[in-house]
Scaffold this motif. Structure first.
Motif, PDB file in Angstrom:
ATOM      1  N   ARG A 100      40.266  55.120  44.017  1.00 52.67           N
ATOM      2  CA  ARG A 100      40.770  54.199  45.043  1.00 52.67           C
ATOM      3  C   ARG A 100      39.919  52.930  45.107  1.00 52.67           C
ATOM      4  N   TYR A 101      38.601  53.117  44.932  1.00 50.34           N
ATOM      5  CA  TYR A 101      37.650  51.999  44.982  1.00 50.34           C
ATOM      6  C   TYR A 101      37.929  51.020  43.832  1.00 50.34           C
ATOM      7  N   ILE A 102      38.050  51.559  42.608  1.00 49.84           N
ATOM      8  CA  ILE A 102      38.297  50.715  41.428  1.00 49.84           C
ATOM      9  C   ILE A 102      39.669  50.051  41.532  1.00 49.84           C
ATOM     10  N   LYS A 103      40.674  50.833  41.966  1.00 56.64           N
ATOM     11  CA  LYS A 103      42.032  50.306  42.116  1.00 56.64           C
ATOM     12  C   LYS A 103      42.058  49.146  43.106  1.00 56.64           C
ATOM     13  N   PHE A 104      41.350  49.330  44.213  1.00 58.27           N
ATOM     14  CA  PHE A 104      41.293  48.277  45.247  1.00 58.27           C
ATOM     15  C   PHE A 104      40.670  47.002  44.686  1.00 58.27           C
ATOM     16  N   HIS A 105      39.561  47.158  43.946  1.00 61.81           N
ATOM     17  CA  HIS A 105      38.861  45.977  43.421  1.00 61.81           C
ATOM     18  C   HIS A 105      39.641  45.303  42.294  1.00 61.81           C
ATOM     19  N   ILE A 106      40.377  46.071  41.501  1.00 58.46           N
ATOM     20  CA  ILE A 106      41.229  45.469  40.466  1.00 58.46           C
ATOM     21  C   ILE A 106      42.328  44.632  41.120  1.00 58.46           C
ATOM     22  N   LYS A 107      42.925  45.182  42.184  1.00 59.72           N
ATOM     23  CA  LYS A 107      43.933  44.428  42.942  1.00 59.72           C
ATOM     24  C   LYS A 107      43.342  43.146  43.512  1.00 59.72           C
ATOM     25  N   THR A 108      42.111  43.269  44.048  1.00 62.54           N
ATOM     26  CA  THR A 108      41.428  42.096  44.613  1.00 62.54           C
ATOM     27  C   THR A 108      41.182  41.042  43.544  1.00 62.54           C
ATOM     28  N   ALA A 109      40.740  41.499  42.349  1.00 58.10           N
ATOM     29  CA  ALA A 109      40.475  40.576  41.239  1.00 58.10           C
ATOM     30  C   ALA A 109      41.758  39.866  40.812  1.00 58.10           C
ATOM     31  N   CYS A 110      42.858  40.618  40.716  1.00 55.16           N
ATOM     32  CA  CYS A 110      44.152  40.024  40.337  1.00 55.16           C
ATOM     33  C   CYS A 110      44.623  39.016  41.388  1.00 55.16           C
ATOM     34  N   SER A 115      28.919  44.364  51.279  1.00 50.17           N
ATOM     35  CA  SER A 115      27.661  44.447  50.510  1.00 50.17           C
ATOM     36  C   SER A 115      27.719  43.499  49.310  1.00 50.17           C
ATOM     37  N   ASN A 116      26.552  43.279  48.710  1.00 49.78           N
ATOM     38  CA  ASN A 116      26.487  42.406  47.532  1.00 49.78           C
ATOM     39  C   ASN A 116      27.375  42.934  46.401  1.00 49.78           C
ATOM     40  N   TRP A 117      27.343  44.258  46.201  1.00 46.06           N
ATOM     41  CA  TRP A 117      28.134  44.871  45.130  1.00 46.06           C
ATOM     42  C   TRP A 117      29.636  44.728  45.401  1.00 46.06           C
ATOM     43  N   CYS A 118      30.009  44.827  46.679  1.00 49.48           N
ATOM     44  CA  CYS A 118      31.413  44.695  47.071  1.00 49.48           C
ATOM     45  C   CYS A 118      31.931  43.283  46.792  1.00 49.48           C
ATOM     46  N   ILE A 119      31.053  42.292  46.916  1.00 46.00           N
ATOM     47  CA  ILE A 119      31.425  40.896  46.628  1.00 46.00           C
ATOM     48  C   ILE A 119      31.410  40.650  45.120  1.00 46.00           C
ATOM     49  N   ARG A 120      30.392  41.208  44.460  1.00 43.54           N
ATOM     50  CA  ARG A 120      30.164  40.920  43.045  1.00 43.54           C
ATOM     51  C   ARG A 120      31.169  41.622  42.127  1.00 43.54           C
ATOM     52  N   PHE A 121      31.521  42.876  42.436  1.00 40.05           N
ATOM     53  CA  PHE A 121      32.335  43.688  41.523  1.00 40.05           C
ATOM     54  C   PHE A 121      33.714  43.082  41.235  1.00 40.05           C
ATOM     55  N   PRO A 122      34.467  42.609  42.263  1.00 40.01           N
ATOM     56  CA  PRO A 122      35.759  41.972  41.954  1.00 40.01           C
ATOM     57  C   PRO A 122      35.614  40.742  41.065  1.00 40.01           C
ATOM     58  N   MET A 123      34.524  39.978  41.278  1.00 39.69           N
ATOM     59  CA  MET A 123      34.290  38.790  40.443  1.00 39.69           C
ATOM     60  C   MET A 123      33.991  39.175  38.992  1.00 39.69           C
ATOM     61  N   MET A 124      33.281  40.307  38.815  1.00 39.53           N
ATOM     62  CA  MET A 124      33.008  40.797  37.468  1.00 39.53           C
ATOM     63  C   MET A 124      34.309  41.195  36.776  1.00 39.53           C
ATOM     64  N   GLU A 156      37.258  40.106  37.526  1.00 40.41           N
ATOM     65  CA  GLU A 156      37.991  38.853  37.322  1.00 40.41           C
ATOM     66  C   GLU A 156      37.517  38.159  36.039  1.00 40.41           C
ATOM     67  N   GLY A 157      36.197  38.137  35.863  1.00 41.92           N
ATOM     68  CA  GLY A 157      35.619  37.535  34.651  1.00 41.92           C
ATOM     69  C   GLY A 157      36.049  38.267  33.391  1.00 41.92           C
ATOM     70  N   ILE A 158      36.099  39.607  33.477  1.00 42.76           N
ATOM     71  CA  ILE A 158      36.532  40.408  32.317  1.00 42.76           C
ATOM     72  C   ILE A 158      37.983  40.095  31.970  1.00 42.76           C
ATOM     73  N   LEU A 159      38.848  40.027  32.976  1.00 45.58           N
ATOM     74  CA  LEU A 159      40.270  39.748  32.752  1.00 45.58           C
ATOM     75  C   LEU A 159      40.479  38.347  32.175  1.00 45.58           C
ATOM     76  N   ILE A 160      39.754  37.368  32.721  1.00 44.35           N
ATOM     77  CA  ILE A 160      39.860  35.986  32.203  1.00 44.35           C
ATOM     78  C   ILE A 160      39.321  35.918  30.769  1.00 44.35           C
ATOM     79  N   GLY A 161      38.209  36.619  30.531  1.00 45.57           N
ATOM     80  CA  GLY A 161      37.631  36.659  29.184  1.00 45.57           C
ATOM     81  C   GLY A 161      38.581  37.266  28.167  1.00 45.57           C
ATOM     82  N   LEU A 162      39.248  38.363  28.545  1.00 37.25           N
ATOM     83  CA  LEU A 162      40.230  39.003  27.663  1.00 37.25           C
ATOM     84  C   LEU A 162      41.410  38.073  27.394  1.00 37.25           C
ATOM     85  N   ALA A 163      41.885  37.409  28.470  1.00 37.46           N
ATOM     86  CA  ALA A 163      43.004  36.465  28.313  1.00 37.46           C
ATOM     87  C   ALA A 163      42.625  35.319  27.372  1.00 37.46           C
ATOM     88  N   GLY A 164      41.373  34.850  27.494  1.00 31.69           N
ATOM     89  CA  GLY A 164      40.907  33.761  26.632  1.00 31.69           C
ATOM     90  C   GLY A 164      40.625  34.186  25.206  1.00 31.69           C
TER      91      GLY A 164
END
Length: 270
Positions: free
Chosen positions: A27-37, A236-245, A247-255
């Motif tokens: 649920r945690y990973i799913k939530f953050h993937i949705k947030t990143a998208c 928390s710092n991790w809660c802020i950082r993880f979606p951005m990470m 997001e970066g992975i998805l943008i990197g893959l797209a690029g």
């Protein structure tokens, strides 16, 4: 029985806890993937800009990496084809030629030694100057003035000069040649080209890293208000950082998709 049931109950409890942990993690990973998208959709222009810069940079690195690789292979192939031609004195007997050949084969950096007779050398000249091969016809048979020679293949082109001097000083060898200063200059040029290409690839990689780092800083700067609100509500710092990470992975893959396809398909075609 009490011990057995106690053990079984403990194992069941552990299994339930593990299942519950896995569900929470899912649920945690799913939530953050949705947030990143959602973040990518919300900041679509910035995401596209980052992906496009990645695409261009990776394409440049791929093209120059392939050019460098092919250039290195070509130069190494040319260097491996370098040979020393050692002309044998006409007073040397067949037995002495065999002994001399074995002696040369034992030298360091020698790949192979082939004996080429005067007639074979004459045939090679006729083949090289095919349009005027009649000029060599008078030398066929016993009147052939061309001496026998050893054709020596060298392992490392950087040692060809030293090896040529060693063979030249051997008894029974009239002359040993490998191309002289022109060949030395060619080997030096090839070495400089390989070094320069390698340094240029490192420079391009550093540029790519700089561009990516800049895009990350820009992304954080544009969202500083958003991050501040998340901190105020107790994220928390991790809660802020993880979606951005993510997001970066998805943008990197797209690029990276376009450079990967262009490199594989384009290189095969070329």
């Amino acid at each position: 029985l009490q011990f057995f049931y106690g053990t079984l109950s403990y194992k069941c409890k552990l299994t339930l806890q593990r299942d519950e942990t896995m569900k929470k993690l899912y649920r945690y990973i799913k939530f953050h993937i949705k947030t990143a998208c959602k973040n990518i959709t919300r900041h679509f222009g910035l995401a596209m800009s980052a992906a496009f810069s990645m695409t261009i940079t990776l394409l440049l690195i791929a093209v120059f990496l392939l050019l460098t690789s092919n250039l290195s292979n070509i130069t190494y192939h040319i260097e491996d084809a370098l040979t020393i031609r050692a002309t044998i004195d006409n007073v040397v007997t067949d037995q002495e030629k065999t002994t001399l050949q074995k002696k040369i084969e034992k030298l360091p950096h020698v790949t192979s030694v082939k004996l080429s007779s005067g007639d074979e050398e004459l045939a090679a000249y006729k083949k090289e100057y095919e349009s005027n091969d009649s000029l060599f016809s008078m030398y066929e048979g016993k009147t052939n003035p061309i001496l026998d020679a050893f054709i020596i293949e060298v392992k490392d082109a950087n040692n060809v000069k030293k090896l040529n001097a060693q063979i030249h000083d051997m008894k029974g060898i009239v002359k040993a040649s490998y191309g002289g200063e022109e060949t030395d200059a060619m080997i030096q040029t090839f070495s400089s080209m390989r070094t320069g290409s390698f340094l240029f690839i490192i420079f391009l990689t550093l540029v790519a890293m700089f561009l990516i780092a800049n895009k990350i800083k820009m992304s954080i700067y544009t969202r500083k208000s958003e991050i501040a609100i998340m901190r105020f509500v107790g994220a928390s710092n991790w809660c802020i950082r993880f979606p951005m990470m993510l997001e970066g992975i998805l943008i990197g893959l797209a690029g990276a998709i376009v450079p990967a396809i262009v490199t594989v398909v384009g290189y095969h075609y070329v």
